[in-house]
Enzyme design. Structure first.
Site, mmCIF file in Angstrom:
data_model
loop_
_atom_site.group_PDB
_atom_site.id
_atom_site.type_symbol
_atom_site.label_atom_id
_atom_site.label_comp_id
_atom_site.label_asym_id
_atom_site.label_seq_id
_atom_site.Cartn_x
_atom_site.Cartn_y
_atom_site.Cartn_z
ATOM 1 C CG ASP A 164 -37.395 35.466 26.503
ATOM 2 O OD1 ASP A 164 -37.866 34.387 26.094
ATOM 3 O OD2 ASP A 164 -36.655 35.528 27.498
ATOM 4 C CG HIS A 211 -36.662 32.971 22.956
ATOM 5 N ND1 HIS A 211 -35.875 33.086 21.838
ATOM 6 C CD2 HIS A 211 -35.937 33.491 23.981
ATOM 7 C CE1 HIS A 211 -34.717 33.637 22.174
ATOM 8 N NE2 HIS A 211 -34.730 33.892 23.461
#
Length: 525
Positions: free
Chosen positions: A258, A292
């Site tokens: 993430d 991300h």
């Protein structure tokens, strides 16, 4: 004389032994633990408890070998030290993270599984060394996948029933219902609550069940020289200080499932209830690969985030570079942010993004404590190559993104900068070379400066700058060095007060392309 020298040496050695003995080092192998991979939570916790009771605290030492443990509760004045070759693995049995403890999950306080390393109301905690700490998170990831992909209702597990029993009245916004309905909240790798003087140095963390390093409501945190590697995994952020003060992150190497580094301060009403901002944060000399986002602020920023510096970092392969995100209902102020000396490559989406419209379905509402604010953010000395989009700034109608500047930026991207609903934004010495579209596309914005902006490869019949409903703007000191078909395209009935001053347009075929809705007096040359 020889006897005297021998006595001196013996006294010296005895003194050293006494000094080392008083340092409070506890070798876990001499405290009931083992390095054969057999569960020894009780021995490790016992060593931590003993070390914390020593005058001045102590160190729990892990020599080379394989260790297995369940959740550990850290105490004041202790150090966990993993020597090179030591691998500390955490159990794959969910029961080894009981009883449930008070913790913060994605910005909401609740009771659920104990973090792998957990502490509350403690101080002077360190994790150091050259060893590896493995969260063995796959079992946690698989359980989330099982719940999320189920077709139709499935029986609640005993852990979900426990969560219901221990969390009878947690409030949350409707958009978060899908997450809360799971009733299964994975533990952070390292979460400490209301602690002071935290040091994490040198070690490698891998395979976190959830967020990796997650101090909450803490002060004086130093994270330096660590590696975090969480491959192909959901929500496994790297470093997430939340509602913390005086945080120093440096010399880290992060590749996760993430966001690499995320700064937070609580979610929605629950975050505003505590009202504790994250402030005084420095991030420097870090490399970030898979993730991300490289450095992200939000989206849980309801307590506020301020006084942040990000410098001397490399983002190579992240989905986004610098990302600020929030939405109506979150509230909180993000302000006083400095980003400097950054290199980006192979950014799959935006190099820079500031988005107050993270919840796309939200509707305009009166300004209140629910209104998020982004302001006073300044980015300089940034290079980006192989970028999909240079940047995007999106405000909300009741609260434009305010007081933003970009200086000495050079980005090669497929698409350029887009601004929508902003106020007081400046670009100085910014080159954005795109493969399609304008380098700078601005809508519904006021009070802007574009000073010495350029593209290295003008696109045929495409403007460098495109404006729609923009007012009070200075475009100055520009010298397109390469043959340019259109410099500026402007449209919109609200466009006015656009000043072109001190520019050299010798290489430009058409300086201004005026749209049908543009007022004749909107542009002043």
């Amino acid at each position: 004389m020889k006897i005297k020298n021998i006595l001196i040496i013996l006294c010296f050695i005895t003194g050293l032994n006494t000094a080392f003995a008083n340092e409070g080092w506890i070798n876990i192998l001499k405290a009931g633990g083992n390095n054969k991979g057999i569960l020894c939570t009780k021995a490790i916790q016992g060593a931590i408890d003993k070390a914390s009771t020593n005058d001045g605290g102590g160190t729990v030492y892990f020599p080379a070998g394989n260790y297995l443990t369940g959740a550990l509760k850290l105490k004041s004045n202790i150090t966990i030290y993993l020597d090179a070759g030591a691998v500390l693995k955490f159990s794959e049995n969910f029961d080894d993270y009981l009883p449930y403890v008070e913790m913060r999950y994605e910005g909401i306080m609740m009771k659920t599984f104990s973090p792998l390393f957990y502490a509350k109301d403690a101080e002077n905690i360190s994790i150091k060394g050259r060893g590896v700490i493995d969260g063995q998170g796959k079992v946690w990831w698989n359980e989330v996948y099982r719940i999320e992909t189920a077709k139709g209702p499935i029986p609640l597990t005993k852990w979900q029933k426990m969560w219901d029993e221990q969390n009878p009245a947690i409030g949350y916004e409707p958009y978060y219902k899908r997450t809360m309905d799971k009733k299964f909240f994975r533990p952070s790798f390292f979460q400490v609550l209301n602690c002071k003087n935290i040091l994490i140095e040198g070690v490698t963390f891998q395979n976190s069940p959830f967020w990796t390093i997650n101090p909450e409501f803490c002060e004086n945190i130093t994270i330096t020289g660590i590696t975090i590697n969480n491959p192909h995994s959901p929500n496994t952020d790297g470093i997430n200080p939340s509602s913390c003060k005086n945080v120093h992150i440096s010399n880290c190497h992060i590749s996760v499932g993430d966001d690499c580094i995320t700064i937070k301060s609580g979610r929605d009403a629950d975050g505003r209830k505590y009202g504790v901002a994250t402030e005084n944060v420095t991030i420097t000399n870090c490399t970030m690969l898979s993730g991300h986002g490289g450095v992200v602020i939000g989206s849980e920023m309801s307590g506020g985030i301020k006084k942040i510096t990000i410098s001397n970092c490399v983002f190579d392969g992240t989905d986004r570079g610098i990302r600020l995100k929030s939405a109506r209902g979150r509230g909180g102020v993000v302000e006083d942010i400095r980003v400097d000396n950054i290199v980006m490559k192979n950014i799959k989406e935006n190099a820079i993004i500031m988005d107050l419209f993270y919840d796309k379905s939200s509707k305009e509402e009166p300004v209140s404590e629910r209104t998020p604010i982004f302001r006073n953010i300044h980015i300089s000395n940034l290079t980006g190559t192989d970028v999909k989009k240079a940047g995007s700034i999106v405000g909300i109608s009741e609260m434009p993104v305010q007081n933003i500047s970009f200086s000495n930026i050079n980005i090669q991207s497929e698409d350029g900068f887009t601004l929508n609903t902003t106020d007081n934004v400046e670009f100085h010495d910014v080159k954005v070379t795109t493969k399609m579209g304008a380098s700078f596309e601005i809508e519904n914005s006021n009070n802007l400066i574009l000073d010495n902006v350029a593209t290295m490869k003008p696109i045929a019949n495409t403007p460098l700058i495109k404006l729609t409903d923009v007012s009070n703007m200075m475009i100055n000191n520009n010298f397109p060095m390469f043959a340019t078909d259109i410099f500026l395209e402007a449209d919109g009935a609200k466009t006015k007060g656009i000043y072109l001053k001190n520019n050299v347009f010798n290489n430009v075929k058409k300086v201004v392309n005026k749209g049908a809705a543009l007022n004749a007096a909107a542009i002043v040359e």
